[in-house]
Each structure stands twice: as structure tokens, then as C-alpha cells.
Scaffold this motif. Structure first.
Motif, mmCIF file in Angstrom:
data_model
loop_
_atom_site.group_PDB
_atom_site.id
_atom_site.type_symbol
_atom_site.label_atom_id
_atom_site.label_comp_id
_atom_site.label_asym_id
_atom_site.label_seq_id
_atom_site.Cartn_x
_atom_site.Cartn_y
_atom_site.Cartn_z
ATOM 1 N N ASN A 1 10.486 -2.493 0.784
ATOM 2 C CA ASN A 1 9.053 -2.434 0.218
ATOM 3 C C ASN A 1 8.925 -3.216 -0.748
ATOM 4 N N CYS B 1 4.468 6.889 -0.147
ATOM 5 C CA CYS B 1 5.708 6.718 -1.056
ATOM 6 C C CYS B 1 6.800 7.634 -0.160
ATOM 7 N N ARG C 1 13.955 3.801 3.023
ATOM 8 C CA ARG C 1 14.728 3.089 2.273
ATOM 9 C C ARG C 1 16.243 3.717 2.301
ATOM 10 N N SER D 1 1.316 -1.045 -5.025
ATOM 11 C CA SER D 1 1.763 -0.368 -6.399
ATOM 12 C C SER D 1 1.466 -1.653 -7.593
HETATM 13 S S1 SF4 Z 1 4.428 2.811 -4.917
HETATM 14 FE FE1 SF4 Z 1 5.027 1.379 -2.984
HETATM 15 S S2 SF4 Z 1 6.864 0.749 -3.191
HETATM 16 FE FE2 SF4 Z 1 6.682 2.534 -4.798
HETATM 17 S S3 SF4 Z 1 7.401 4.239 -3.548
HETATM 18 FE FE3 SF4 Z 1 5.205 4.143 -3.138
HETATM 19 S S4 SF4 Z 1 5.066 3.005 -1.133
HETATM 20 FE FE4 SF4 Z 1 7.173 2.717 -2.117
#
Ligand code: SF4
Length: 208
Positions: free
Chosen positions: A42, A92, A99, A177
């Protein structure tokens, strides 16, 4: 709490960065043998991915803990979150699922018995979504979930990472993000300016 009471188990700890690693690692090491897994496709851009990884590797090396790095492949994150980019809760969750599945794959391949993640120390993540994603990745791989909600240890993690001079990023990880965090900071700056302007005008003598 997780109800995972087995002692001296082998735990794959998914870690997103050095500052978030410190406290969950201590908590797990008090009862288990821990392998850290850096599985974070990510993170954008590549330089940021490397920066977070290198901070984490240095800290883990100092503690004598092995780190397994899952090769960086941002296309995996793009595929997992496709269609969800403007829906942060679902985006998210898909990101956590990815992950933690990558971490569970490492755990399974190495014959480890349980899974946990440093994401549970962050007050910026949805704790239910993280726990559900971790539990589901663990169950699918036949592992136990050894994680806990570590958010009460976040202030300590912040203090210790500052004392260690660790790099502390100001956005979660993905490109979106980074933009969202910048937008939030801009909004807060504007609110502070508006508040100061209001305080100044209300302290001026009244006009008749
Ligand atoms: S903001 Fe982006 S990097 Fe963070 S958990 Fe959410 S999708 Fe994943």
C-alpha cells in the motif's frame, strides 16, 4: 483482548512501520517467539516504502528479531482496492485484508502458529476492521489470532519512537491517504486562522 493464551507460540507480526512496531513487539515478546513481516504494498511512493522499511529493519536488528519482507508490489494494492478509492472505510478494509493475507501466507509457509499486526496500536485505524481482517486472514490460513488492541500503548509508542529519533510519517501509507492527510491539515490550519481572527475581532473595543 484476544483470548489467545497459549504461551511461547510462534507469531508472525505484521508491521507497518518502526514507531508502530515498538509496543506490540514488546507485548508479544513477553509470551511468544516473534517473526516480523513487512508486507505493505500500500505504501506510496517507493522511497517512502523504503524509508519506513529501513527504520523498521534497524530497530528489529537492534532487538535481534528476524524480519521477512514481502517483495513490494503496489499493483497488488491497486487491484485489491480497485473501485473503492473514494470509499475510505471499504478501501482500508481491503487494504488490511491484503496485507494480513500476505502475512498469513508467510506464517503458513514457515510453519508459524499465530498472527498479529501492529495496526492495532494506531488510533487512526478502525480497530474493528483491523481485528476482523486479521482474524479472518488467520482463520483462512489455519492460524490463531494473537493480536490485541494496543491503542492504550500509543502514547508510549509515540514517546519512545521520538526518543529513538525514528522517522515518523504523517500519512497512513497510500497515495490517497497522503492527499487526505494534507487536506485535513489544510482544513485544520484554516479553522485555526478563523478562530484567531474571531478572537481578535471580539477583543476589539465595541463600536457604537
Ligand atoms: S488509508 Fe490507504 S494505506 Fe491506509 S489503510 Fe487505508 S487504504 Fe491502506
Amino acid at each position: 483482548m484476544t483470548g489467545y493464551n497459549e504461551r511461547m507460540s510462534t507469531v508472525a507480526l505484521h508491521a507497518c512501520c518502526g514507531p508502530c512496531l515498538i509496543e506490540p513487539l514488546d507485548a508479544l515478546l513477553s509470551a511468544h517467539d516473534v517473526t516480523i513481516v513487512y508486507a505493505n504494498p500500500n505504501i506510496h511512493p517507493l522511497s517512502e516504502y523504503r524509508r519506513r522499511r529501513d527504520v523498521l529493519l534497524e530497530y528489529a536488528a537492534g532487538r535481534g528479531i528476524e524480519v521477512v519482507e514481502v517483495p513490494y508490489d503496489p499493483a497488488m494494492w491497486l487491484e485489491a482496492t480497485a473501485g473503492l478509492w473514494s470509499d475510505p472505510p471499504r478501501r482500508c478494509r481491503a487494504c488490511f485484508d491484503l496485507r494480513l493475507k500476505l502475512t498469513a501466507d508467510v506464517a503458513k509457509a514457515r510453519g508459524l502458529r499465530a498472527l498479529a499486526t501492529t495496526l492495532t496500536v494506531s488510533p487512526y485505524q478502525d480497530p474493528d476492521a483491523v481485528r476482523e481482517a486479521a482474524q479472518s486472514a488467520a482463520a483462512a490460513a489455519g492460524l490463531a489470532y494473537a493480536g490485541e488492541d494496543y491503542r492504550d500503548r500509543y502514547p508510549q509508542a509515540t514517546r519512545r519512537s521520538r526518543e529513538l529519533g525514528m522517522y515518523r510519517q504523517n500519512y497512513c501509507g497510500c497515495l490517497l491517504s497522503e492527499i487526505e492527510a494534507e487536506r485535513d491539515r489544510g482544513r485544520r490550519r484554516q479553522e485555526r486562522r478563523a478562530r484567531r481572527g474571531h478572537e481578535r475581532s471580539s477583543s476589539l473595543p465595541g463600536q457604537v
